[in-house]
Design a protein around this motif. Structure first.
Motif, short mmCIF file in Angstrom:
data_model
loop_
_atom_site.label_atom_id
_atom_site.label_comp_id
_atom_site.label_asym_id
_atom_site.label_seq_id
_atom_site.Cartn_x
_atom_site.Cartn_y
_atom_site.Cartn_z
N GLU A 16 -9.12 -0.68 -3.49
CA GLU A 16 -9.02 -2.05 -3.97
C GLU A 16 -7.58 -2.45 -4.26
O GLU A 16 -7.30 -3.60 -4.58
CB GLU A 16 -9.88 -2.23 -5.23
CG GLU A 16 -11.36 -2.07 -4.94
CD GLU A 16 -12.21 -2.27 -6.18
OE1 GLU A 16 -11.71 -2.80 -7.18
OE2 GLU A 16 -13.39 -1.89 -6.13
N GLU A 17 -6.66 -1.49 -4.19
CA GLU A 17 -5.26 -1.73 -4.52
C GLU A 17 -4.40 -2.06 -3.30
O GLU A 17 -3.26 -2.49 -3.46
CB GLU A 17 -4.68 -0.48 -5.21
CG GLU A 17 -5.43 -0.05 -6.45
CD GLU A 17 -5.39 -1.10 -7.55
OE1 GLU A 17 -4.33 -1.71 -7.76
OE2 GLU A 17 -6.44 -1.30 -8.21
N THR A 18 -4.91 -1.83 -2.09
CA THR A 18 -4.09 -2.00 -0.90
C THR A 18 -4.70 -3.06 0.01
O THR A 18 -5.90 -3.33 -0.05
CB THR A 18 -3.96 -0.69 -0.12
OG1 THR A 18 -5.27 -0.26 0.29
CG2 THR A 18 -3.30 0.39 -0.96
N CYS A 19 -3.86 -3.64 0.88
CA CYS A 19 -4.33 -4.69 1.78
C CYS A 19 -3.41 -4.80 2.99
O CYS A 19 -2.28 -4.32 2.97
CB CYS A 19 -4.35 -6.03 1.05
SG CYS A 19 -2.73 -6.55 0.44
N TRP A 20 -3.94 -5.43 4.05
CA TRP A 20 -3.08 -5.87 5.15
C TRP A 20 -2.61 -7.26 4.79
O TRP A 20 -3.39 -8.12 4.40
CB TRP A 20 -3.86 -5.93 6.47
CG TRP A 20 -3.13 -6.68 7.55
CD1 TRP A 20 -1.90 -6.37 8.06
CD2 TRP A 20 -3.54 -7.88 8.21
NE1 TRP A 20 -1.54 -7.29 9.02
CE2 TRP A 20 -2.53 -8.22 9.14
CE3 TRP A 20 -4.67 -8.68 8.14
CZ2 TRP A 20 -2.62 -9.34 9.96
CZ3 TRP A 20 -4.76 -9.79 8.96
CH2 TRP A 20 -3.73 -10.11 9.86
N TYR B 116 -8.15 -7.35 2.14
CA TYR B 116 -8.31 -6.10 1.40
C TYR B 116 -9.30 -5.17 2.07
O TYR B 116 -9.19 -3.95 1.98
CB TYR B 116 -8.75 -6.38 -0.04
CG TYR B 116 -7.59 -6.77 -0.92
CD1 TYR B 116 -6.92 -5.81 -1.66
CD2 TYR B 116 -7.15 -8.08 -0.98
CE1 TYR B 116 -5.84 -6.15 -2.45
CE2 TYR B 116 -6.07 -8.44 -1.77
CZ TYR B 116 -5.41 -7.48 -2.51
OH TYR B 116 -4.34 -7.81 -3.28
N HIS B 117 -10.29 -5.75 2.71
CA HIS B 117 -11.32 -4.92 3.35
C HIS B 117 -11.85 -5.62 4.60
O HIS B 117 -12.14 -6.81 4.55
CB HIS B 117 -12.48 -4.66 2.38
CG HIS B 117 -13.60 -3.90 2.99
ND1 HIS B 117 -13.55 -2.55 3.22
CD2 HIS B 117 -14.80 -4.31 3.49
CE1 HIS B 117 -14.68 -2.17 3.80
NE2 HIS B 117 -15.45 -3.23 3.97
N PHE C 298 -8.94 -0.64 5.97
CA PHE C 298 -10.03 0.31 6.17
C PHE C 298 -10.00 1.48 5.21
O PHE C 298 -10.82 2.39 5.32
CB PHE C 298 -9.97 0.85 7.62
CG PHE C 298 -9.84 -0.25 8.64
CD1 PHE C 298 -10.92 -1.07 8.92
CD2 PHE C 298 -8.65 -0.47 9.30
CE1 PHE C 298 -10.81 -2.10 9.85
CE2 PHE C 298 -8.53 -1.49 10.24
CZ PHE C 298 -9.61 -2.30 10.51
N ASP C 299 -9.07 1.50 4.24
CA ASP C 299 -8.92 2.67 3.36
C ASP C 299 -9.81 2.65 2.13
O ASP C 299 -9.76 3.56 1.32
CB ASP C 299 -7.46 2.86 2.97
CG ASP C 299 -6.91 1.73 2.10
OD1 ASP C 299 -7.68 0.84 1.69
OD2 ASP C 299 -5.69 1.75 1.84
N THR C 300 -10.61 1.63 1.96
CA THR C 300 -11.57 1.45 0.84
C THR C 300 -10.90 1.38 -0.53
O THR C 300 -11.58 1.45 -1.54
CB THR C 300 -12.68 2.54 0.84
OG1 THR C 300 -12.11 3.80 0.54
CG2 THR C 300 -13.43 2.57 2.16
#
Length: 142
Positions: free
Chosen positions: A36-40, A133-134, A32-34
């Motif tokens: 593009e570099e992070t993901c669950w 990612y999103h 949910f952090d918008t």
């Protein structure tokens, strides 16, 4: 009425697992952090899932999801319920195994929810990992 994002700071989110329990690097907040570099990133195993407990009743109209190609789900089952009730199946989605943002609409007439569960029934990854990612849930707050 225009659709609005339904996930907010007061939404309680739970996930089935986090890769190596490293919530700092792969935790649920990254969906949910918008960025593009992070993901669950889930750990391995079948039937990974995400639950969203909304602070007020909502009508969900769209699901936006971006997987990492190779770590997506072939089948997503959506379940929902009102507070204090049992989850019931709403819909099944068949996402593509790609890194592209995917938008799903479903025709559930006037379904009012307090809780939404998305189950990733079968991963394209041999070990059952899911990488998101999103995740966006759009609709109307009631």
């Amino acid at each position: 009425m225009p659709l609005e994002p339904l996930v907010c700071p007061d939404t309680t989110t739970r996930v089935s697992s986090v890769l190596n329990r490293d919530v700092k690097q792969f935790g649920k907040k990254h969906m949910f952090d918008t960025s593009e570099e992070t993901c669950w990133n889930s750990d391995q195993g079948t039937c990974q899932w995400v639950t969203l407990d909304f602070p007020c009743p909502v009508k969900v109209s769209q699901l936006h999801i971006q997987f990492q190609g190779g770590f997506s789900s072939r089948l997503c089952t959506l379940e929902g319920c009102r507070a204090g009730e049992e989850l019931v199946k709403i819909s099944e989605l068949y996402p593509q195994d790609s890194h592209a943002m995917q938008i799903s609409f479903w025709g559930v007439e006037e379904t009012v929810l307090d809780k939404l569960k998305i189950t990733f029934e079968s991963s394209t990854d041999f070990f059952g990992r899911i990488v998101v990612y999103h995740l966006g849930v759009l609709g109307e707050r009631l």
